[in-house]
Design a protein around this motif. Structure first.
Motif, PDB file in Angstrom:
ATOM      1  N   ALA A 139       9.768  29.792   4.755  1.00  0.00           N
ATOM      2  CA  ALA A 139      10.484  30.728   5.621  1.00  0.00           C
ATOM      3  C   ALA A 139      11.338  31.697   4.805  1.00  0.00           C
ATOM      4  N   ILE A 140      11.994  31.189   3.767  1.00  0.00           N
ATOM      5  CA  ILE A 140      12.855  32.048   2.940  1.00  0.00           C
ATOM      6  C   ILE A 140      12.024  33.075   2.188  1.00  0.00           C
ATOM      7  N   ILE A 141      10.890  32.640   1.635  1.00  0.00           N
ATOM      8  CA  ILE A 141      10.038  33.561   0.872  1.00  0.00           C
ATOM      9  C   ILE A 141       9.497  34.661   1.775  1.00  0.00           C
ATOM     10  N   PHE A 142       9.018  34.286   2.953  1.00  0.00           N
ATOM     11  CA  PHE A 142       8.469  35.298   3.853  1.00  0.00           C
ATOM     12  C   PHE A 142       9.561  36.223   4.369  1.00  0.00           C
ATOM     13  N   LEU A 143      10.773  35.702   4.510  1.00  0.00           N
ATOM     14  CA  LEU A 143      11.883  36.556   4.909  1.00  0.00           C
ATOM     15  C   LEU A 143      12.157  37.613   3.841  1.00  0.00           C
ATOM     16  N   PHE A 144      12.159  37.184   2.582  1.00  0.00           N
ATOM     17  CA  PHE A 144      12.370  38.134   1.490  1.00  0.00           C
ATOM     18  C   PHE A 144      11.229  39.147   1.406  1.00  0.00           C
ATOM     19  N   ILE A 145       9.993  38.672   1.603  1.00  0.00           N
ATOM     20  CA  ILE A 145       8.847  39.587   1.578  1.00  0.00           C
ATOM     21  C   ILE A 145       8.963  40.607   2.705  1.00  0.00           C
ATOM     22  N   LEU A 146       9.354  40.137   3.893  1.00  0.00           N
ATOM     23  CA  LEU A 146       9.503  41.036   5.039  1.00  0.00           C
ATOM     24  C   LEU A 146      10.572  42.086   4.766  1.00  0.00           C
ATOM     25  N   VAL A 147      11.703  41.645   4.221  1.00  0.00           N
ATOM     26  CA  VAL A 147      12.777  42.588   3.897  1.00  0.00           C
ATOM     27  C   VAL A 147      12.302  43.598   2.856  1.00  0.00           C
ATOM     28  N   ALA A 148      11.541  43.123   1.864  1.00  0.00           N
ATOM     29  CA  ALA A 148      11.049  44.024   0.815  1.00  0.00           C
ATOM     30  C   ALA A 148      10.091  45.064   1.385  1.00  0.00           C
ATOM     31  N   ILE A 149       9.180  44.623   2.273  1.00  0.00           N
ATOM     32  CA  ILE A 149       8.211  45.558   2.854  1.00  0.00           C
ATOM     33  C   ILE A 149       8.908  46.573   3.744  1.00  0.00           C
ATOM     34  N   THR A 151      11.999  47.553   3.516  1.00  0.00           N
ATOM     35  CA  THR A 151      12.734  48.457   2.638  1.00  0.00           C
ATOM     36  C   THR A 151      11.806  49.479   2.001  1.00  0.00           C
ATOM     37  N   LEU A 152      10.625  49.010   1.587  1.00  0.00           N
ATOM     38  CA  LEU A 152       9.646  49.906   0.962  1.00  0.00           C
ATOM     39  C   LEU A 152       9.166  50.961   1.950  1.00  0.00           C
ATOM     40  N   ILE A 153       8.856  50.529   3.176  1.00  0.00           N
ATOM     41  CA  ILE A 153       8.375  51.476   4.188  1.00  0.00           C
ATOM     42  C   ILE A 153       9.466  52.484   4.537  1.00  0.00           C
ATOM     43  N   THR A 154      10.712  51.996   4.652  1.00  0.00           N
ATOM     44  CA  THR A 154      11.827  52.892   4.961  1.00  0.00           C
ATOM     45  C   THR A 154      12.031  53.919   3.862  1.00  0.00           C
TER      46      THR A 154
END
Length: 373
Positions: A139-149, A151-154
Motif C-alpha cells: 500500500a505504501i509503495i503504490f501510494l508513493f507511485i500514485l503521488v509520483a505519477i 506530480t508528473l502529470i501535473t
C-alpha cells in the motif's frame, strides 16, 4: 502525443518496478514467516516438555532450568486444556479464544497414563505483524507511485500550459503588425473611395482579425468574466457564421431565451465557432446545425446538434485530447482549446451528449447561470 506516451511509459515502468518490489518482498517475508513459524513450534514444544518435567519433578530435583524455559516464553499465547476442551491454564493471552482447539496444535502433555493434557498455541504478535507487513508495504509503495505519477502529470500539464500560452501570445503578437498595417490601408482606401461597397466588408474582416488576435492573447491568462446575455452571444456568433458558410448549411437557434451567464464573450464565441466548423466538416458541407438552450437546476444547457457522420462511442473522450483529429489537415487543437475555455476558464462542462454514425452528433455545454439573473 509523445509527451502522453512518455508519461504512460514512465507510469507503466513505475508500476512494474513497484510490482517486482512487492513480489520480492512478499516472497522473502513469507520465507521468514515460515522459518519463524517453525521456530515458534519448536519453542512451544520445548515449553511443553519443561512444563511436563516441572509437574513430574520430585522435591530434590533442581527446577531452575525448567522454570527459566517457562518464563522465557513472553510472546506466544499458549493454552493447557483437558481432553474435553476445558482450559486449565493460559499464558500471554490478551483476548482468550472461545475454543483453543481451533488454534495450532495439539502438543500432548502426558502427566501420567490416565492424565493427559494438551497444549494449543496461537501465533505471536510479531509473527502476525510479519505476515501483514508485505500488504502494508504494498500500500505504501503504490501510494508513493500514485503521488509520483500525479506530480508528473501535473508538472507536464503545467509545462503544456506554458507552451500553449507562449504560442498563443506569440501568435497574437505576430498578428498585431499586419493587422495594424491593414487598418491603415483600409482607412486610406476609405478616404479615397468612400462609396466603395467592398470597403465595409474589408472593415468587418479586419475587425474579425482583431477579435482573433484578442482571443489568442487571452489564452494562458485569467480571462475577465462579466455577466453577459448568453442568447446575444449565440446569435452574434451564428449570424457571423451564416455569412461564411455554404447555402447548403442551415444553422438554426431554438429556444434560446434571454439568460445571464458570467462569461468571457470572445472566448465563448470561439468555442461555438469551433463546434460549428467541426459540424460543417462532419456534414461534408451540407446539412443542418441546431443550437438549443434549456435550464436545469440553476444551470444552462446548450446543445449543438448536427446531421453529420457521427462519432464512435469509443472516441467520446479522446476527441478532446490535443492532437486528436479526423481530418486530413489540422492540428487537432480546436476541441481541446474549447474544453479548456469552458471547464478551466468558465467552470462549466463540455462533452458529447450523444452521437450515432450516419445520423449526427450532439455536443452539450453546461454553464452556471448568473446568481443575479
Amino acid at each position: 502525443m509523445k509527451n502522453r506516451l512518455s508519461t504512460y511509459n514512465i507510469g507503466s515502468v513505475s508500476v512494474l518496478v513497484a510490482l517486482l518490489i512487492v513480489i520480492a518482498s512478499v516472497l522473502y517475508t513469507n520465507h521468514l514467516a515460515k522459518q519463524f513459524t517453525i521456530e515458534e513450534q519448536q519453542r512451544v514444544e520445548m515449553w511443553a516438555e519443561a512444563t511436563r518435567r516441572l509437574i513430574q519433578a520430585n522435591e530434590t530435583e533442581d527446577l531452575s532450568f525448567y522454570l527459566s524455559i517457562i518464563e522465557q516464553n513472553t510472546t506466544i499465547p499458549v493454552y493447557i486444556v483437558t481432553q474435553d476442551g476445558t482450559i486449565l491454564e493460559s499464558r500471554n493471552v490478551k483476548h482468550p479464544a472461545d475454543d483453543p482447539r481451533t488454534l495450532n496444535g495439539p502438543i500432548e502433555l502426558r502427566i501420567s497414563d490416565d492424565n493427559i493434557q494438551y497444549i494449543y498455541y496461537d501465533e505471536s504478535t510479531i509473527l502476525t505483524r510479519l505476515k501483514f507487513f508485505p500488504y502494508i508495504e504494498c500500500a505504501i509503495i503504490f501510494l508513493f507511485i500514485l503521488v509520483a505519477i500525479v506530480t508528473l502529470i501535473t508538472a507536464q500539464r503545467s509545462e503544456q500550459d506554458r507552451v500553449w500560452a507562449g504560442l498563443s501570445k506569440e501568435t497574437a503578437h505576430q498578428l498585431g503588425t499586419p493587422i495594424s498595417s491593414l487598418n491603415a490601408w483600409q482607412e486610406l482606401l476609405q478616404s479615397r473611395y468612400p462609396n466603395d461597397e467592398l470597403i465595409p466588408e474589408m472593415q468587418q474582416d479586419l475587425e474579425r482579425l482583431n477579435v482573433i488576435a484578442e482571443r489568442f492573447s487571452k489564452v494562458g491568462s485569467a480571462p475577465v468574466l462579466t455577466d453577459t446575455n448568453l442568447s446575444d452571444v449565440i446569435e452574434q456568433t451564428v449570424r457571423y457564421m451564416r455569412t461564411r458558410v455554404s447555402n447548403k448549411v442551415t444553422i438554426d437557434i431554438v429556444h434560446c431565451a434571454s439568460s445571464t451567464v458570467n462569461l468571457n464573450a470572445p472566448l465563448f464565441s470561439w468555442v461555438l465557432e469551433n463546434l460549428i466548423k467541426n459540424a460543417i466538416d462532419a456534414m461534408s458541407g451540407s446539412g443542418t446545425i441546431t443550437l438549443t438552450c434549456s435550464h436545469e437546476n440553476g444551470t444552462i444547457l446548450l446543445d449543438i446538434t448536427d446531421t453529420g457522420r457521427g462519432i464512435d462511442r469509443s472516441s467520446f473522450r479522446t476527441i478532446f485530447q490535443p492532437g486528436y483529429t479526423s481530418k486530413k489537415r489540422g492540428w487537432g487543437l480546436g476541441l481541446s482549446l474549447s474544453k479548456r475555455i469552458i471547464e478551466d476558464y468558465h467552470g462549466g462542462k463540455i462533452f458529447v451528449k450523444s452521437s450515432e454514425p450516419g445520423v449526427g452528433t450532439t455536443f452539450r455545454i453546461v454553464l452556471k447561470e448568473a446568481v443575479n439573473s
